[in-house]
Design a protein around this motif. Structure first.
Motif, PDB file in Angstrom:
ATOM      1  N   SER A  60       0.812  -1.226   0.000  1.00  0.00           N
ATOM      2  CA  SER A  60       0.000   0.000   0.000  1.00  0.00           C
ATOM      3  C   SER A  60       0.839   1.267   0.000  1.00  0.00           C
ATOM      4  CB  SER A  60      -0.948   0.010   1.202  1.00  0.00           C
ATOM      5  OG  SER A  60      -0.219   0.052   2.427  1.00  0.00           O
ATOM      6  N   HIS A  61       1.934   1.279   0.759  1.00  0.00           N
ATOM      7  CA  HIS A  61       2.787   2.472   0.836  1.00  0.00           C
ATOM      8  C   HIS A  61       4.094   2.088   1.509  1.00  0.00           C
ATOM      9  CE1 HIS A  61       0.847   2.450   4.773  1.00  0.00           C
ATOM     10  NE2 HIS A  61       1.632   3.409   5.208  1.00  0.00           N
ATOM     11  N   LEU A  62       5.052   3.031   1.504  1.00  0.00           N
ATOM     12  CA  LEU A  62       6.415   2.673   1.880  1.00  0.00           C
ATOM     13  C   LEU A  62       6.767   2.988   3.331  1.00  0.00           C
ATOM     14  CD1 LEU A  62       8.318   3.566  -1.425  1.00  0.00           C
ATOM     15  CD2 LEU A  62       7.527   1.335  -0.616  1.00  0.00           C
ATOM     16  N   HIS A  63       5.783   3.121   4.216  1.00  0.00           N
ATOM     17  CA  HIS A  63       6.109   3.175   5.642  1.00  0.00           C
ATOM     18  C   HIS A  63       6.591   1.793   6.103  1.00  0.00           C
ATOM     19  CE1 HIS A  63       3.572   7.001   6.577  1.00  0.00           C
ATOM     20  NE2 HIS A  63       4.836   7.288   6.328  1.00  0.00           N
ATOM     21  N   ALA A  64       7.582   1.808   7.009  1.00  0.00           N
ATOM     22  CA  ALA A  64       8.255   0.565   7.402  1.00  0.00           C
ATOM     23  C   ALA A  64       7.294  -0.465   7.978  1.00  0.00           C
ATOM     24  CB  ALA A  64       9.358   0.872   8.416  1.00  0.00           C
ATOM     25  N   ASP A  65       6.226   0.001   8.645  1.00  0.00           N
ATOM     26  CA  ASP A  65       5.313  -0.969   9.268  1.00  0.00           C
ATOM     27  C   ASP A  65       4.426  -1.676   8.241  1.00  0.00           C
ATOM     28  OD1 ASP A  65       4.096   1.569   9.005  1.00  0.00           O
ATOM     29  OD2 ASP A  65       2.680   1.183  10.626  1.00  0.00           O
ATOM     30  N   HIS A  66       4.595  -1.332   6.960  1.00  0.00           N
ATOM     31  CA  HIS A  66       3.850  -2.014   5.890  1.00  0.00           C
ATOM     32  C   HIS A  66       4.754  -2.715   4.879  1.00  0.00           C
ATOM     33  CE1 HIS A  66      -0.202  -0.268   6.778  1.00  0.00           C
ATOM     34  NE2 HIS A  66       0.588   0.518   7.501  1.00  0.00           N
ATOM     35  N   VAL A  67       6.059  -2.491   4.983  1.00  0.00           N
ATOM     36  CA  VAL A  67       6.923  -2.934   3.879  1.00  0.00           C
ATOM     37  C   VAL A  67       8.208  -3.626   4.344  1.00  0.00           C
ATOM     38  CG1 VAL A  67       8.231  -0.782   3.624  1.00  0.00           C
ATOM     39  CG2 VAL A  67       7.701  -2.137   1.609  1.00  0.00           C
ATOM     40  N   GLU A 140      -5.203   9.168   0.798  1.00  0.00           N
ATOM     41  CA  GLU A 140      -4.556  10.357   1.367  1.00  0.00           C
ATOM     42  C   GLU A 140      -3.754   9.994   2.621  1.00  0.00           C
ATOM     43  OE1 GLU A 140      -4.523  13.328   0.041  1.00  0.00           O
ATOM     44  OE2 GLU A 140      -5.855  12.793  -1.624  1.00  0.00           O
ATOM     45  N   HIS A 141      -2.441   9.885   2.466  1.00  0.00           N
ATOM     46  CA  HIS A 141      -1.607   9.530   3.619  1.00  0.00           C
ATOM     47  C   HIS A 141      -0.378  10.433   3.711  1.00  0.00           C
ATOM     48  CE1 HIS A 141      -0.558   7.011   6.934  1.00  0.00           C
ATOM     49  NE2 HIS A 141       0.417   6.355   6.353  1.00  0.00           N
ATOM     50  N   GLY A 142      -0.410  11.553   3.005  1.00  0.00           N
ATOM     51  CA  GLY A 142       0.677  12.527   3.087  1.00  0.00           C
ATOM     52  C   GLY A 142       1.804  12.266   2.105  1.00  0.00           C
ATOM     53  N   GLY A 161      -5.512   0.344   3.112  1.00  0.00           N
ATOM     54  CA  GLY A 161      -4.143   0.805   3.357  1.00  0.00           C
ATOM     55  C   GLY A 161      -4.175   1.785   4.523  1.00  0.00           C
ATOM     56  N   ASP A 162      -3.260   2.750   4.542  1.00  0.00           N
ATOM     57  CA  ASP A 162      -3.297   3.833   5.533  1.00  0.00           C
ATOM     58  C   ASP A 162      -3.794   5.082   4.821  1.00  0.00           C
ATOM     59  OD1 ASP A 162      -2.186   2.159   7.400  1.00  0.00           O
ATOM     60  OD2 ASP A 162      -0.413   3.400   7.791  1.00  0.00           O
ATOM     61  N   THR A 163      -4.769   5.758   5.417  1.00  0.00           N
ATOM     62  CA  THR A 163      -5.328   6.939   4.754  1.00  0.00           C
ATOM     63  C   THR A 163      -6.110   7.811   5.724  1.00  0.00           C
ATOM     64  OG1 THR A 163      -6.726   7.698   2.918  1.00  0.00           O
ATOM     65  CG2 THR A 163      -7.465   5.720   4.084  1.00  0.00           C
ATOM     66  N   VAL A 191      -4.354  12.166   7.793  1.00  0.00           N
ATOM     67  CA  VAL A 191      -3.590  11.044   7.207  1.00  0.00           C
ATOM     68  C   VAL A 191      -3.935   9.691   7.825  1.00  0.00           C
ATOM     69  CG1 VAL A 191      -1.674  12.470   6.439  1.00  0.00           C
ATOM     70  CG2 VAL A 191      -1.620  11.484   8.741  1.00  0.00           C
ATOM     71  N   HIS A 192      -4.842   9.662   8.781  1.00  0.00           N
ATOM     72  CA  HIS A 192      -5.320   8.391   9.351  1.00  0.00           C
ATOM     73  C   HIS A 192      -6.811   8.525   9.637  1.00  0.00           C
ATOM     74  CE1 HIS A 192      -1.775   5.871   9.757  1.00  0.00           C
ATOM     75  NE2 HIS A 192      -1.083   6.857  10.307  1.00  0.00           N
ATOM     76  N   LEU A 193      -7.427   7.421  10.014  1.00  0.00           N
ATOM     77  CA  LEU A 193      -8.865   7.385  10.271  1.00  0.00           C
ATOM     78  C   LEU A 193      -9.150   7.150  11.746  1.00  0.00           C
ATOM     79  CD1 LEU A 193      -9.924   5.023   7.330  1.00  0.00           C
ATOM     80  CD2 LEU A 193      -9.997   7.529   7.340  1.00  0.00           C
TER      81      LEU A 193
HETATM   82 ZN   LIG Z   1       1.502   4.598   7.044  1.00  0.00          ZN
END
Ligand SMILES: [Zn+2]
Length: 240
Positions: A60-67, A140-142, A161-163, A191-193
């Protein structure tokens, strides 16, 4: 076989004992897809399938907690007994190959292309993995981040994902049989819900499963605020 979602992990923003960060398996249409590869999920995945039986990875995106677990996945695919016949399809944000390669580079360029066949995502990206189709939306996650709808032609799974709250998220969830949605924060954020944001996005979806509940929310409180009884926990499976 009905489409199935298996939770590998959902912790935010770092793994806890027995609780990897974000990662999920989707099975259906003869395919197995690994959605997000947070730390701890490569080990958890092997409770359910061999890495070489995964048909594609979607990030979903390149934050470490997802990749982060894509890094040891490269080692598994290139330097271990698995010896896959061809690079594994990897769908991820623009630059994902370079980011992995930069971390793994030691004495020279890392052979990312031997491990992964990289496909960069964009809003409206569409992929077919055997009998599953993956339709990607920008959220939308910045920074570049995506959600996805996965279908076997009969049922639909949507993943946020994160949004933060956005029209694309509501569209992503609309009509889905199961909506796997983050609820990271107790108070509104761009940037979060919040749990209430997740519930609003889920209004035209079927079952809402909360995930990625952040450190300042209790899962039971988040579920109550979102009006669902489903909170993603490692090892849980859902029929979509
Ligand atoms: Zn994230």
């Amino acid at each position: 076989m009905p489409m199935e979602l298996i939770v590998l992990g959902s912790a935010s923003p770092y793994p806890r004992p027995g609780e990897p960060c974000s990662g999920y398996l989707v099975r259906g249409g003869g395919a197995t897809v690994w959605l997000d590869a947070g730390p701890g999920t490569l080990a958890a995945l092997q409770e359910h399938t061999a890495l070489t039986d995964v048909d594609a990875i979607w990030i979903s995106h390149l934050h470490a907690d997802h990749v982060a677990d894509l890094l040891p996945a490269v080692y598994a695919l290139l330097f271990a007994e698995l010896r896959p016949a061809k690079p594994m399809p990897l769908y991820g944000p623009p630059g994902i190959g370079e980011r992995l390669g930069a971390f793994l580079s030691n004495t020279g360029p890392a052979p990312i292309g031997q491990a992964f066949a990289v496909h960069e995502l964009h809003d409206g990206h569409f992929a077919e993995v055997d009998g599953l189709t993956l339709a990607t939306r920008a959220v939308e996650h910045g920074f570049p981040a995506f959600g996805v709808r996965v279908t076997d032609g009969a049922r639909v799974l949507a993943y946020s994902g994160d949004t933060g709250p956005c029209a694309a998220l509501t569209e992503l969830a609309g009509g889905a049989d199961l909506f796997l949605c983050e609820a990271d924060v107790p108070t509104p954020s761009p940037v979060h819900l919040t749990p209430e944001d997740a519930a609003r996005a889920a209004h035209a979806a079927g079952k809402l499963v909360l995930t990625h509940i952040g450190p300042f929310l209790e899962p039971a409180e988040a579920a109550g605020r979102a009006g669902t009884d489903a909170v993603a926990t490692p090892g849980t499976g859902y029929e979509v």
